[in-house]
Scaffold this motif. Structure first.
Motif, PDB file in Angstrom:
ATOM      1  N   UNK A  27      13.047 -83.727 -19.102  1.00 63.81           N
ATOM      2  CA  UNK A  27      12.242 -83.648 -17.964  1.00 63.81           C
ATOM      3  C   UNK A  27      10.655 -84.109 -18.400  1.00 63.81           C
ATOM      4  N   UNK A  28      10.252 -83.585 -19.386  1.00 62.92           N
ATOM      5  CA  UNK A  28       8.851 -83.779 -19.829  1.00 62.92           C
ATOM      6  C   UNK A  28       8.921 -85.216 -20.394  1.00 62.92           C
ATOM      7  N   UNK A  29       9.888 -85.521 -21.142  1.00 64.20           N
ATOM      8  CA  UNK A  29       9.916 -87.151 -21.537  1.00 64.20           C
ATOM      9  C   UNK A  29       9.682 -87.996 -20.244  1.00 64.20           C
ATOM     10  N   UNK A  30      10.705 -87.852 -19.083  1.00 64.80           N
ATOM     11  CA  UNK A  30      10.596 -88.450 -18.033  1.00 64.80           C
ATOM     12  C   UNK A  30       9.145 -88.543 -17.528  1.00 64.80           C
ATOM     13  N   UNK A  31       8.390 -87.331 -17.354  1.00 65.89           N
ATOM     14  CA  UNK A  31       7.208 -87.231 -16.835  1.00 65.89           C
ATOM     15  C   UNK A  31       6.189 -88.040 -17.651  1.00 65.89           C
ATOM     16  N   UNK A  32       6.444 -87.972 -18.985  1.00 69.98           N
ATOM     17  CA  UNK A  32       5.245 -88.619 -20.022  1.00 69.98           C
ATOM     18  C   UNK A  32       5.396 -89.849 -19.697  1.00 69.98           C
ATOM     19  N   UNK A  33       6.583 -90.745 -19.670  1.00 67.69           N
ATOM     20  CA  UNK A  33       6.725 -92.036 -19.392  1.00 67.69           C
ATOM     21  C   UNK A  33       6.228 -92.580 -17.923  1.00 67.69           C
ATOM     22  N   UNK A  34       6.361 -91.532 -17.009  1.00 63.72           N
ATOM     23  CA  UNK A  34       5.767 -91.718 -15.432  1.00 63.72           C
ATOM     24  C   UNK A  34       4.324 -92.039 -15.700  1.00 63.72           C
ATOM     25  N   UNK A  35       3.718 -91.260 -16.472  1.00 64.86           N
ATOM     26  CA  UNK A  35       2.222 -91.043 -16.831  1.00 64.86           C
ATOM     27  C   UNK A  35       1.903 -92.657 -17.857  1.00 64.86           C
ATOM     28  N   UNK A  36       3.086 -93.196 -18.197  1.00 71.88           N
ATOM     29  CA  UNK A  36       2.625 -94.467 -18.952  1.00 71.88           C
ATOM     30  C   UNK A  36       2.421 -94.253 -20.488  1.00 71.88           C
ATOM     31  N   UNK A  37       3.004 -93.315 -21.017  1.00 75.60           N
ATOM     32  CA  UNK A  37       2.816 -92.682 -22.305  1.00 75.60           C
ATOM     33  C   UNK A  37       4.127 -93.009 -23.296  1.00 75.60           C
TER      34      UNK A  37
ATOM     35  N   UNK B 215      12.813 -78.650  -5.081  1.00 75.34           N
ATOM     36  CA  UNK B 215      11.392 -79.342  -4.489  1.00 75.34           C
ATOM     37  C   UNK B 215      10.924 -80.336  -5.661  1.00 75.34           C
ATOM     38  N   UNK B 216      10.663 -80.147  -6.815  1.00 72.44           N
ATOM     39  CA  UNK B 216      10.123 -81.027  -7.681  1.00 72.44           C
ATOM     40  C   UNK B 216      10.975 -82.150  -8.083  1.00 72.44           C
ATOM     41  N   UNK B 217      12.327 -81.997  -7.928  1.00 70.74           N
ATOM     42  CA  UNK B 217      13.420 -83.024  -8.040  1.00 70.74           C
ATOM     43  C   UNK B 217      13.395 -84.164  -7.000  1.00 70.74           C
ATOM     44  N   UNK B 218      12.827 -83.435  -5.763  1.00 67.49           N
ATOM     45  CA  UNK B 218      13.063 -83.999  -4.516  1.00 67.49           C
ATOM     46  C   UNK B 218      11.611 -85.017  -4.617  1.00 67.49           C
ATOM     47  N   UNK B 219      10.433 -84.423  -5.200  1.00 64.36           N
ATOM     48  CA  UNK B 219       9.331 -85.199  -5.590  1.00 64.36           C
ATOM     49  C   UNK B 219       9.465 -86.223  -6.215  1.00 64.36           C
TER      50      UNK B 219
ATOM     51  N   UNK C 109       6.415 -89.625  -5.626  1.00 72.72           N
ATOM     52  CA  UNK C 109       7.463 -90.023  -6.552  1.00 72.72           C
ATOM     53  C   UNK C 109       6.774 -90.864  -7.679  1.00 72.72           C
ATOM     54  N   UNK C 110       5.450 -91.491  -7.392  1.00 75.88           N
ATOM     55  CA  UNK C 110       4.817 -92.347  -8.472  1.00 75.88           C
ATOM     56  C   UNK C 110       4.210 -91.561  -9.870  1.00 75.88           C
ATOM     57  N   UNK C 111       4.254 -90.254  -9.496  1.00 77.45           N
ATOM     58  CA  UNK C 111       3.793 -89.527 -10.491  1.00 77.45           C
ATOM     59  C   UNK C 111       1.993 -89.552 -10.457  1.00 77.45           C
TER      60      UNK C 111
END
Length: 488
Positions: A16-26, A52-56, A409-411
């Motif tokens: 999940x952290x890797x996905x969030x970092x990529x969503x942030x362009x890292x 809820x977060x998965x929904x977001x 969803x865009x982060x």
């Protein structure tokens, strides 16, 4: 740099952290010691805040609608989780292997590089980067990155190599656990016997998960999982039943050791999930606690790497998550005494059972287990949503109605102007313009959640509200959470 961030561990938290970092362009590399994804499922429960977060993030579109059970517990005492103030009340039954599959697919689709069969053996911090050494399938691999995050479990190599203290209490109680095929025993939910406690739950595929604890038995040092014969013998001593003829698919033991890293950040090294805290996985809280770590950290670390983070944004990860986890660990410690204590806790269990019949008490504890009671100290103000998660509601703009969760969803950050008319929108639009590269403005009126009408809300990428006002000035909060405006 070989990459911008190295995540160590491809469990649910690391993925999940890797996905969030990529969503942030890292640019992100995940190093995992196992050559292939684990097929055993240590955890099987997703709580409301995780859903809820998965929904977001749109992950529920892929996950579908898992089986749901509102019958939770506090230390083995019944606790209703089905009546909570959320779109996703109850306990959602998802095997950890499926959660990992879902998150691995998301991280991969976003461009994270997941390198399995790479066991981290060395780590060194430098003023401007971190160097990590891993033993790969063809030999040693050396990678450099701006930051490294240890998501590598309670025996974290990253934590050890970074020399981060891990204080807490050693275990004095242990539970043996196994997934067994080919047995037919009565279902049990925290059933207490004269010498111990037993749980048996049969899955739709016919496999039965058994858990057994003997009151008089203390944990022994283990270098691996127990033999199934040990589990079967303990089960027979406690329940009088024979499960030794079954086929064990997975066997492990867990205890009530309780530890928490002294710091979640040390220079360019950070910790998340079980690497940052060790707890008995009672009620499925351990996995969900770690996933919320990743949700809190991902956008902040991405902002730091991208260069727009305020000076103390990355440190706010520890400042926010450490006390939240400390409180959860206190609750889990209480639950472990109620659940695994012998006859000496019978009086305590009777008192708690009586208290749980009171709606206020039960609701308070249920919100805590579900992760819905988290309220971060985000700044001045007394609005009831300040620091809390944004509730789900439908937003109407003109002839169009949309789910506010989809807007996250865009982060990116989100400024909601809920006055609904152009005059009310013009001012926040002008104030937000210098932050338009990292925060979106959406105007409308709540079709549901009418008590929010007329408010402006600033929402972080993790879904927590950091500013709420009626025709106030959001710019101080924008600076606090989203850094200096463009051109400064």
């Amino acid at each position: 740099m070989d990459t911008q961030v190295i995540v160590v561990g491809a469990g649910p938290v690391g993925l999940l952290l890797a996905a969030e970092l990529r969503l942030g362009g890292v640019a992100t590399v995940v190093l995992e010691g196992l050559a292939a994804p684990a097929t055993a499922s240590r955890a099987s429960t997703l709580h409301a805040r995780t859903m809820e977060f998965f929904d977001q993030r749109g992950l529920l579109d892929e996950l579908g609608t898992p089986p749901n059970d509102g019958a939770g517990h506090f230390g083995g005492l019944p606790l209703d989780l089905g009546g909570l103030d959320t779109r996703h009340p109850g306990q959602w039954k998802v095997l950890q292997a499926r959660t990992e599959e879902l998150l691995a697919a998301r991280a991969d689709a976003l461009g994270a590089r997941i390198r399995r069969g790479h066991l981290v053996t060395g780590l060194r911090q430098h003023p401007d980067h971190v160097e990590v050494v891993a033993q790969g399938p063809t030999g040693p691999v050396r990678l450099r990155a701006a930051y490294v995050v240890g998501c590598d479990g309670e025996d974290s190599t990253v934590r050890r190599l970074a020399a981060i203290d891990f204080p807490g209490a050693a275990a004095n109680k242990e539970l043996l656990r196994a997934d067994v095929d080919g047995i037919d025993i009565p279902g049990r939910r925290f059933e207490r016997f004269p010498t111990g406690m037993a749980v048996a739950a049969r899955r739709p595929d016919g496999v039965t998960r058994v858990m057994v604890h003997e009151f008089a038995v203390r944990p022994v040092p283990r270098t691996g999982p127990p033999a199934f014969a040990e589990v079967a013998a303990a089960w027979a001593r406690v329940t009088g039943e024979d499960i030794g003829h079954g086929t064990p698919l997975w066997v492990n033991a867990f205890d009530n050791a309780c530890r928490q890293a002294a710091r979640y950040r040390q220079g360019r090294v950070l910790l998340a999930g079980d690497a940052a805290h060790r707890q008995m996985p009672v009620g499925g809280q351990a996995l969900n606690l770690g996933l919320q770590d990743a949700a809190n950290l991902g956008w902040k670390l991405a902002a730091q790497v991208r260069g727009w983070a305020p000076a103390d944004l990355l440190d706010s990860y520890h400042d926010e998550r450490h006390p939240v986890t400390e409180r959860v660990l206190a609750g889990i410690t209480a639950q472990s005494q109620l659940l695994l204590g012998g006859p000496e806790v019978d009086g305590l269990r009777a008192v708690f059972a009586e208290l749980l019949t009171l709606d206020g008490v039960a609701h308070h504890l249920a919100r805590g287990i579900a992760g819905l009671d988290v309220r971060y100290p985000v700044g001045p103000g007394d609005h009831p949503l300040l620091g809390s998660r944004l509730p789900a509601f439908e937003l109407t703009a003109g002839q169009r109605t949309q789910d506010v969760m989809r807007l996250l969803r865009t982060g990116r950050g989100l400024l909601l102007a809920l006055g609904g008319d152009e005059a009310r929108t013009a001012r926040p639009a002008a104030e937000l313009a210098p932050w338009a590269d990292r925060v979106d403005l959406v105007a409308g009126r709540p079709a549901t959640g009418a008590d929010l009408a007329g408010h402006d809300l600033l929402v972080r990428p993790d879904g927590h509200v950091v500013w709420a006002d009626v025709q106030g000035d959001p710019r101080p909060a924008l600076r606090r959470w989203f850094g200096a405006p463009l051109g400064h």
